[in-house]
Design an enzyme around this catalytic site. Structure first.
Site, PDB file in Angstrom:
ATOM      1  N   ASP A 267       0.875  -1.160   0.000  1.00  8.58           N
ATOM      2  CA  ASP A 267       0.000   0.000   0.000  1.00  8.58           C
ATOM      3  C   ASP A 267       0.918   1.217   0.000  1.00  8.58           C
ATOM      4  O   ASP A 267       2.111   1.127   0.318  1.00  8.58           O
ATOM      5  CB  ASP A 267      -0.929  -0.004   1.218  1.00  8.58           C
ATOM      6  CG  ASP A 267      -2.114   0.941   1.017  1.00  8.58           C
ATOM      7  OD1 ASP A 267      -2.079   1.750   0.059  1.00  8.58           O
ATOM      8  OD2 ASP A 267      -3.071   0.879   1.804  1.00  8.58           O
TER       9      ASP A 267
HETATM   10  C1  BGC Z   1      -4.933   3.383   0.154  1.00  9.84           C
HETATM   11  C2  BGC Z   1      -5.036   2.348  -0.940  1.00  9.84           C
HETATM   12  C3  BGC Z   1      -4.894   3.009  -2.284  1.00  9.84           C
HETATM   13  C4  BGC Z   1      -3.578   3.757  -2.324  1.00  9.84           C
HETATM   14  C5  BGC Z   1      -3.300   4.439  -3.650  1.00  9.84           C
HETATM   15  C6  BGC Z   1      -3.724   4.274   0.007  1.00  9.84           C
HETATM   16  O1  BGC Z   1      -3.793   5.375   0.847  1.00  9.84           O
HETATM   17  O2  BGC Z   1      -4.912   2.739   1.411  1.00  9.84           O
HETATM   18  O3  BGC Z   1      -6.264   1.671  -0.844  1.00  9.84           O
HETATM   19  O4  BGC Z   1      -4.985   2.071  -3.306  1.00  9.84           O
HETATM   20  O5  BGC Z   1      -3.582   4.753  -1.312  1.00  9.84           O
HETATM   21  O6  BGC Z   1      -4.102   5.543  -3.825  1.00  9.84           O
END
Ligand code: BGC
Length: 787
Positions: free
Chosen positions: A276
């Site tokens: 993530d």
């Molecule tokens: C989130 C993810 C997301 C990623 C990219 C993170 O803050 O937890 O779910 O895919 O950002 O935007």
């Protein structure tokens, strides 16, 4: 996908093994030759993304190198043109593609369709329908030049206050896993990839980058990993995104036990794993664990990888393994294949998919005296609640979609031919515009753009206005709205619980309308569970509409008018009180967010301070007793049970049968529409396993489900469900094995966890044991709830 990988690799190997004189090219030379030709720096760069420009975090578009390809996408991989390695683009998210809708230098627009939120899609209990939504969503991914959609998200809805529950499917792993698998199949049918996330046990937003989820091996296997296991095995996602949190002391993205032993060795996952965004701490440990891609990528991570290889702490073989997996992924991508995307997906057709799918996830919670549908002579409607005028399409953060419009409830009602009470509409329009004007001057911290917008306080019309509305309209509709999103968990007052004004509105509108013998309907335009027990007796009908995407008002009007018969069922339990939820003792309550980028990224914590319970670590003491597994096993009253949902018609289940063949049980049951409205019913198969003194079993567990086609009055359909003996197993941590004990198993066929209609049983004579690895154990014991 797996097969294509292998085939592709072998084929290029055979065809181009003699291509050694020139610089190897991806796809023209063997993967091994390409990897051999890469410098350590190139390898390190490929293992991290191209970075993200944090200074613009406040904009709805997050830009960086990514902007060179698709503006507003979440990230890109590092291109190496000399080796024929293109970049690939990844973008959010679970309710539709999230990219920048407007771009400098062009009047063209890049809006995407906001589909219903994941919780609503799970409420359809219809895997075919979810697959068709995925197909439409994936087409926008392809046509806007994106290679991988960062979705679906399938964390367990462990507690109603988790701020991202709307992005997730259910409190139950079978619902989560089956719906996620359908979504992956639909999206990937376009030749683009998915990233099932956030693997695993990311069940709270509070301190999400520093929280240690402390969970027994059994609860991990049966609840928190199970949905991912189903999704991996049934849909072959191209990628998996690791979660921010630690699991029993190790970051998910640094856990070889999670990523190699369980995901790859036990489940056979063949794709790539990505972090993530900014997740985990130690780049070398992430590489060793098999977390192939570190997103969005930073210079520091690149240097760490190079240094660790040079000092011998990171074996180059681990780097090469991950590099190869990423190259194989790139070979599959539309960008590598040169797909000529149009930037013009069929948004009109997809709006229709959004509208129709949303109607099927709407749940009828209450319908006294056939208040609904609103058919003749009901013509004029009094819409109360500011949300009726400002419908909520979805949640905030990366689960948001930059859509062109959202149809409000009032617009939807008008489109369906209802008359709106003009005096009331004028009152609300005035209140909303005045309040918005007042709030306009407040300075907004750019980070706040990512967070749920503060909603206006509920407006209560005067007694005279209520009386007028009741005299002139045929029915009252009251919408209660909620929004939530990334970074922050929900609170009890004014969020999980209705505000005093909202309670008052329901009371006073119902009083005024009942006084003249007219009915009141409450519509819940929400992303997660709210308290219902204290007020549900007041109105005549309650419709749980969830957050329905951009066509919301039209979808709700379709159900209100009877054009569509509601067939949604709860994918989670609505408790009587919040404290009835088993995890409520171990979930953060004081979730004040420090709006500082470093704290969001978990960077400026004093490592020596005392750890705070539910912030730095969370003990999952309820263990396997999540949701209905707890309420049903411990005899707790609920407000609305798991699996519950009414219809405008009635159904009868009869003639259950079970047949065993080669360790698989095939069940059949007849479902008859016994009412006067055409409609669909969901058959839910729960299993009650024999009581084993060694470990406590839930009273019953969902093992399979199916939805009927639309049945006409008097029509019957025979539904067939299959479960294997292995599906009936519990995880025995002492044996590190899935164990199906011998004894009598009850197959309970019903329409909610509390409404079992018919049952059959079977006896398993011989205990079945499937060994796994003894991994992810607790570092120190926690109290565990037993039955
Ligand atoms: C989130 C993810 C997301 C990623 C990219 C993170 O803050 O937890 O779910 O895919 O950002 O935007």
């Amino acid at each position: 996908m797996i097969k294509k990988f292998i085939f592709g690799t072998v084929l290029t190997g055979i065809l181009f093994s003699c291509n050694t004189n020139k610089t190897p090219q991806l796809g023209k030379s063997s993967i091994d030759d390409v990897v051999k030709a890469m410098t350590l720096e190139e390898k390190a760069k490929l293992l991290i993304g191209t970075g993200m420009d944090l200074s613009v975090l406040g904009d709805s578009a997050v830009v960086g190198e990514t902007d060179l390809y698709v503006q507003g996408a979440a990230g890109t991989t590092y291109p190496i043109p000399r080796l024929g390695i293109p970049t690939i683009v990844v973008a959010d998210g679970p309710a539709g593609l999230r990219i920048a809708p407007l771009r400098e230098g062009t009047t063209d627009t890049y809006y995407c369709t906001a589909f219903p939120v994941a919780t609503l899609l799970a409420s359809t209990w219809n895997t075919d329908l979810v697959e068709s939504v995925g197909k439409a969503m994936g087409n926008e991914v392809l046509e806007y030049g994106v290679d991988i959609l960062l979705a679906p998200a399938l964390n367990t809805q462990r507690n109603p206050l988790c701020g991202r529950n709307f992005e997730y499917y259910s409190e139950d792993p079978v619902v989560s896993g089956k719906i996620a698998a359908a979504m992956v199949r639909g999206i990937q049918s376009n030749g683009v990839g998915t990233s099932i996330k956030h693997f695993a046990a990311n069940n709270q937003e509070t301190n999400r980058m520093g929280n240690d989820s402390r969970i027994s091996q059994r609860a991990l296997r049966e609840i928190y990993l199970k949905g991912y296991e189903i999704a991996v095995k049934e849909s072959d996602p191209w990628t998996v995104m690791t979660s921010y949190n630690y699991i029993n002391g190790t970051y998910s993205s640094e856990s070889k036990e999670l990523l190699q032993t369980i995901l790859r060795d036990e489940w056979g996952f063949k794709g790539i794993v990505m972090t993530d965004w900014f997740g985990g701490k130690n780049a070398a440990s992430q590489v060793i664990a098999g977390n192939d891609l570190l997103m969005p990528g930073s210079k520091k991570q690149c240097q760490n990888i190079i240094d660790a290889v040079n000092d011998g702490s990171l074996p180059i073989e681990a780097v090469d393994t991950n590099v190869k997996r990423i190259l194989n992924l790139i070979l599959e991508s539309p960008r590598y294949k040169g797909y000529a995307y149009t930037d013009k997906p069929d948004l009109k057709a997809h709006a229709e998919v959004s509208r129709q799918s949303a109607t099927e996830g709407i749940i009828l919670l209450k319908n006294n005296n056939t208040t609904l549908p609103l058919i003749d002579p009901v013509k004029s409607v009094a819409p109360f609640g500011i949300t009726s005028y400002d419908f909520i399409a979805g949640g905030t953060g990366s689960g948001d979609v930059n859509r062109a419009y959202t149809v409000s409830l009032t617009e939807g009602l008008k489109n369906a031919g209802y008359q709106l009470n003009t005096d009331l509409v004028a009152l609300y329009d005035k209140y909303i515009s005045e309040e918005n004007e007042k709030n306009k001057s407040n300075p907004v911290n750019p980070l706040l753009n990512f967070l749920p917008k503060k909603r206006l306080a509920e407006f209560i019309p005067s007694a005279a206005s209520l009386k007028n509305a009741a005299a002139s309209a045929d029915v009252a509709l009251i919408t209660i709205g909620r929004t939530s999103g990334e970074f922050i968990d929900r609170k009890l007052p004014n969020d999980y619980e209705l505000s005093e004004n909202e309670q008052k509105l329901i009371r006073e509108v119902t009083g005024a309308f009942h006084a003249v013998n007219k009915r009141v309907v409450v519509i819940l335009n929400i992303g997660g569970v709210v308290e219902t027990a204290s007020w549900k007796n007041t109105p005549d009908a309650i419709l749980l509409a969830w957050q329905l995407g951009q066509e919301g008002g039209n979808s709700v009007a379709d159900v209100l008018s009877g054009k569509v018969n509601p067939s949604g069922k709860l994918p989670m339990t609505f408790p009587v009180k919040y404290t009835d939820v088993a995890s409520s003792a171990n979930f953060p309550q004081d979730n004040a967010l420090d709006l500082d980028i470093n704290s969001i990224l978990g960077l400026n914590k004093d490592p020596d301070r005392e750890l705070v319970r539910n912030v730095d670590y969370t003990n999952y003491e309820e263990d396997i007793f999540v949701g209905y597994r707890y309420f049903d096993s411990f005899g707790k009253q609920v407000s609305y049970p798991f699996g519950y949902g009414l219809s405008y018609t009635t159904f009868e289940l009869s003639n259950p049968t079970v047949k065993e063949e080669n360790g698989a049980f095939t069940l059949t049951v007849d479902v008859k529409n016994t009412g006067s409205f055409a409609g669909k019913e969901v058959v839910q198969l729960y299993v009650s396993a024999p009581v084993i003194p060694a470990y406590s079993k839930p009273e019953k567990e969902l093992k399979a489900f199916a939805k009927t086609k639309e049945l006409q009055p008097n029509e019957t359909q025979t539904i067939t469900l299959t479960v294997t003996a292995a599906d009936l197993a519990s995880f025995d941590p002492n044996a590190s094995a899935w164990v199906t004990d011998s004894g009598k198993y009850l197959f309970l066929l019903g329409t909610s966890s509390k409404d079992i209609k018919v049952s059959v049983d079977t006896t398993i004579n011989k205990k079945l044991e499937v060994k796994t690895n003894n991994v992810l154990s607790l570092q120190s014991p926690i109290n565990i709830l037993k039955r």
